[in-house]
Design a protein around this motif. Structure first.
Motif, short mmCIF file in Angstrom:
data_model
loop_
_atom_site.label_atom_id
_atom_site.label_comp_id
_atom_site.label_asym_id
_atom_site.label_seq_id
_atom_site.Cartn_x
_atom_site.Cartn_y
_atom_site.Cartn_z
N SER A 109 12.38 -6.83 -2.08
CA SER A 109 11.08 -6.50 -2.65
C SER A 109 10.44 -5.35 -1.88
O SER A 109 10.63 -5.20 -0.68
N GLU A 110 9.69 -4.54 -2.60
CA GLU A 110 9.01 -3.40 -2.01
C GLU A 110 7.67 -3.85 -1.44
O GLU A 110 6.98 -4.66 -2.04
N HIS A 111 7.34 -3.36 -0.28
CA HIS A 111 6.03 -3.63 0.31
C HIS A 111 5.34 -2.31 0.62
O HIS A 111 5.97 -1.34 1.02
N TRP A 112 4.05 -2.29 0.42
CA TRP A 112 3.23 -1.11 0.65
C TRP A 112 2.59 -1.22 2.03
O TRP A 112 2.29 -2.30 2.51
N VAL A 113 2.35 -0.09 2.66
CA VAL A 113 1.65 -0.05 3.94
C VAL A 113 0.16 -0.03 3.65
O VAL A 113 -0.31 0.76 2.83
N VAL A 114 -0.58 -0.90 4.30
CA VAL A 114 -2.02 -0.98 4.14
C VAL A 114 -2.67 -0.36 5.37
O VAL A 114 -2.42 -0.79 6.49
N ASP A 115 -3.45 0.68 5.16
CA ASP A 115 -4.15 1.37 6.24
C ASP A 115 -5.58 0.84 6.28
O ASP A 115 -6.25 0.78 5.25
N PHE A 116 -6.04 0.47 7.46
CA PHE A 116 -7.36 -0.14 7.61
C PHE A 116 -8.38 0.86 8.15
O PHE A 116 -8.15 1.50 9.17
N ASP A 117 -9.51 0.96 7.47
CA ASP A 117 -10.63 1.77 7.91
C ASP A 117 -11.28 1.08 9.12
O ASP A 117 -11.43 -0.15 9.14
N VAL A 118 -11.66 1.85 10.12
CA VAL A 118 -12.25 1.30 11.33
C VAL A 118 -13.49 0.46 11.01
O VAL A 118 -13.68 -0.63 11.55
N GLY A 119 -14.33 0.95 10.11
CA GLY A 119 -15.53 0.21 9.74
C GLY A 119 -15.21 -1.12 9.07
O GLY A 119 -15.88 -2.12 9.32
N ALA A 120 -14.16 -1.13 8.25
CA ALA A 120 -13.76 -2.38 7.59
C ALA A 120 -13.25 -3.38 8.62
O ALA A 120 -13.54 -4.58 8.52
N VAL A 121 -12.52 -2.91 9.62
CA VAL A 121 -12.02 -3.81 10.67
C VAL A 121 -13.20 -4.38 11.46
O VAL A 121 -13.24 -5.59 11.75
N GLN A 122 -14.18 -3.56 11.76
CA GLN A 122 -15.36 -4.04 12.48
C GLN A 122 -16.10 -5.07 11.65
O GLN A 122 -16.57 -6.09 12.19
N VAL A 146 -6.03 -11.19 0.02
CA VAL A 146 -6.15 -9.92 -0.69
C VAL A 146 -5.30 -8.84 -0.03
O VAL A 146 -4.65 -8.04 -0.72
N ILE A 147 -5.26 -8.82 1.30
CA ILE A 147 -4.40 -7.85 2.01
C ILE A 147 -2.95 -8.07 1.63
O ILE A 147 -2.20 -7.11 1.38
N ASP A 148 -2.52 -9.32 1.57
CA ASP A 148 -1.14 -9.62 1.20
C ASP A 148 -0.84 -9.17 -0.23
O ASP A 148 0.21 -8.59 -0.50
N LYS A 149 -1.80 -9.40 -1.14
CA LYS A 149 -1.61 -8.93 -2.53
C LYS A 149 -1.50 -7.42 -2.57
O LYS A 149 -0.68 -6.87 -3.30
N LEU A 150 -2.32 -6.72 -1.78
CA LEU A 150 -2.27 -5.27 -1.75
C LEU A 150 -0.93 -4.79 -1.19
O LEU A 150 -0.33 -3.85 -1.71
#
Length: 57
Positions: free
Chosen positions: A2-15, A32-36
């Motif tokens: 299965s193909e998986h996408w890389v999820v990049d996290f915004d610094v503000g979202a992590v905070q 939701v991160i897993d679905k993405l």
């Protein structure tokens, strides 16, 4: 395989996420991160909305 996408996290979202203390809310974010990761640009609402003025996001 299965193909998986890389999820990049915004610094503000992590905070913001660091401020989430409730276990069920944190689990919801990870779901939701897993679905993405699994669906990438195929992810449908309510988990995603297109950004106005930005192509292919």
């Amino acid at each position: 395989m299965s193909e998986h996408w890389v999820v990049d996290f915004d610094v503000g979202a992590v905070q913001d996420f660091e401020g989430v203390k409730a276990r069920d809310e944190r689990r919801g974010v990870f779901t939701v991160i897993d679905k993405l990761r699994q669906l990438g640009p195929k992810l449908q609402g309510p988990h995603m909305k297109s950004l106005a003025g930005e192509a292919d996001l």
